[in-house]
Design an enzyme around this catalytic site. Structure first.
Site, PDB file in Angstrom:
ATOM      1  N   PRO A   2       0.836  -1.210   0.000  1.00  0.00           N
ATOM      2  CA  PRO A   2       0.000   0.000   0.000  1.00  0.00           C
ATOM      3  C   PRO A   2       0.874   1.264   0.000  1.00  0.00           C
ATOM      4  CG  PRO A   2      -0.670  -1.526   1.743  1.00  0.00           C
ATOM      5  CD  PRO A   2       0.623  -2.033   1.184  1.00  0.00           C
ATOM      6  N   GLU A   3       0.630   2.128  -0.944  1.00  0.00           N
ATOM      7  CA  GLU A   3       1.352   3.393  -1.041  1.00  0.00           C
ATOM      8  C   GLU A   3       0.424   4.522  -0.585  1.00  0.00           C
ATOM      9  OE1 GLU A   3       4.433   3.928  -1.779  1.00  0.00           O
ATOM     10  OE2 GLU A   3       5.094   2.006  -2.580  1.00  0.00           O
TER      11      GLU A   3
END
Ligand code: ZN
Length: 271
Positions: A2-3
């Site tokens: 997850p960014e």
């Protein structure tokens, strides 16, 4: 992994459900995440309400009037809203149960994520206080990058990915922003003009904003009990395109390693 855009999308997705209802209890099935879940979190939350959800870098802050939950999704985590009665799956480590028969469920197969508790300002927490500005903030500008880069020979891509300089620009987004700004990823940061760094700050913001707005279409997935979280496929212009023609000049995209990370660039467009 997850960014920042996925984390922002998660924040937006859960906010309407977690702000308001009273927290009944916290179920911890596996306390050993990146750091152990503190007992204080389980003790303090029942009876409280979340007043708001904030994001700082890739941390999600769930704020009550007595303290704040600091959550991070790590390499593989997600937060979902599910009916309380829905049986947990493997790796569903924590439920924060509300009085409306819903719960916020934290799922993290690799357990690099965390769920911590602080009664002080979360922004002064050890994990957050050294973070650089948000890419979307006024503080993050070409002028700021120029001041940070002055006299430094570090590759601009490494500087862009340093969370003490600016938060949330992961490898994919650094590649895309440098391509958009036409800057070679390996160029010494201190050797780039202020005008070009202004273009880079703008490109970084646009790349992240685009990703966040693409994520916006998947928000409903957060309430779909059968579904997966709303992580999304980005439109990529350079990342992962080694050997394929540049969309601007048709030159084959090259790949190199910078700081152990795959770096894609166009030898014609990026100098
Ligand atoms: Zn090109």
């Amino acid at each position: 992994m997850p960014e920042l855009p996925e984390v922002e999308t998660t924040k937006r997705g859960i906010t309407p459900f977690v702000v308001g209802p009273v927290i009944e209890r916290v179920i911890v099935r596996q306390p050993n995440l990146r750091w152990p879940i503190p007992a204080a979190l389980q003790n303090a939350l029942p009876g409280q309400r979340f007043q708001c959800v904030q994001r700082r870098g890739k941390y999600i802050l769930l704020v009550t009037k007595v303290g704040t939950v600091i959550a991070h999704l790590g390499m593989s985590g997600n937060l979902r809203i599910v009916p309380t009665h829905k049986s947990p799956m493997k790796h569903d480590h924590v439920d924060i149960v509300f009085d409306d028969d819903r719960c916020l469920r934290f799922h993290d197969p690799r357990r690099f994520g965390c769920m911590l508790w602080t009664v002080a300002s979360p922004h002064q927490h050890e994990l957050l206080k050294y973070l650089g500005p948000e890419p979307s903030s006024i503080e993050f500008s070409g002028d700021y990058l120029y001041r940070q880069a002055k006299g430094r020979r570090v590759a601009i891509k490494n500087m862009l990915m340093n969370s003490r300089i600016v938060v949330g620009i992961g490898n994919i987004y650094a590649n895309e922003a440098l391509y958009k700004a036409k800057i070679h990823p390996n160029r010494a940061a201190g050797h780039i003009s202020k005008t070009r760094l202004e273009a880079l700050a703008l490109a970084a913001r646009e790349v992240l904003d685009d990703a966040i707005s693409q994520g916006g279409t998947t928000l409903r997935d957060f309430v779909n009990e059968a579904g997966h979280p709303g992580y999304f496929q980005l439109t990529l212009n350079v990342y992962g395109r080694e050997g394929l023609p540049c969309y601007v000049c048709r030159t084959a995209i090259k790949c190199m390693r910078i700081g152990q990370r795959s770096t894609f660039y166009c030898t014609q467009c990026q100098i």
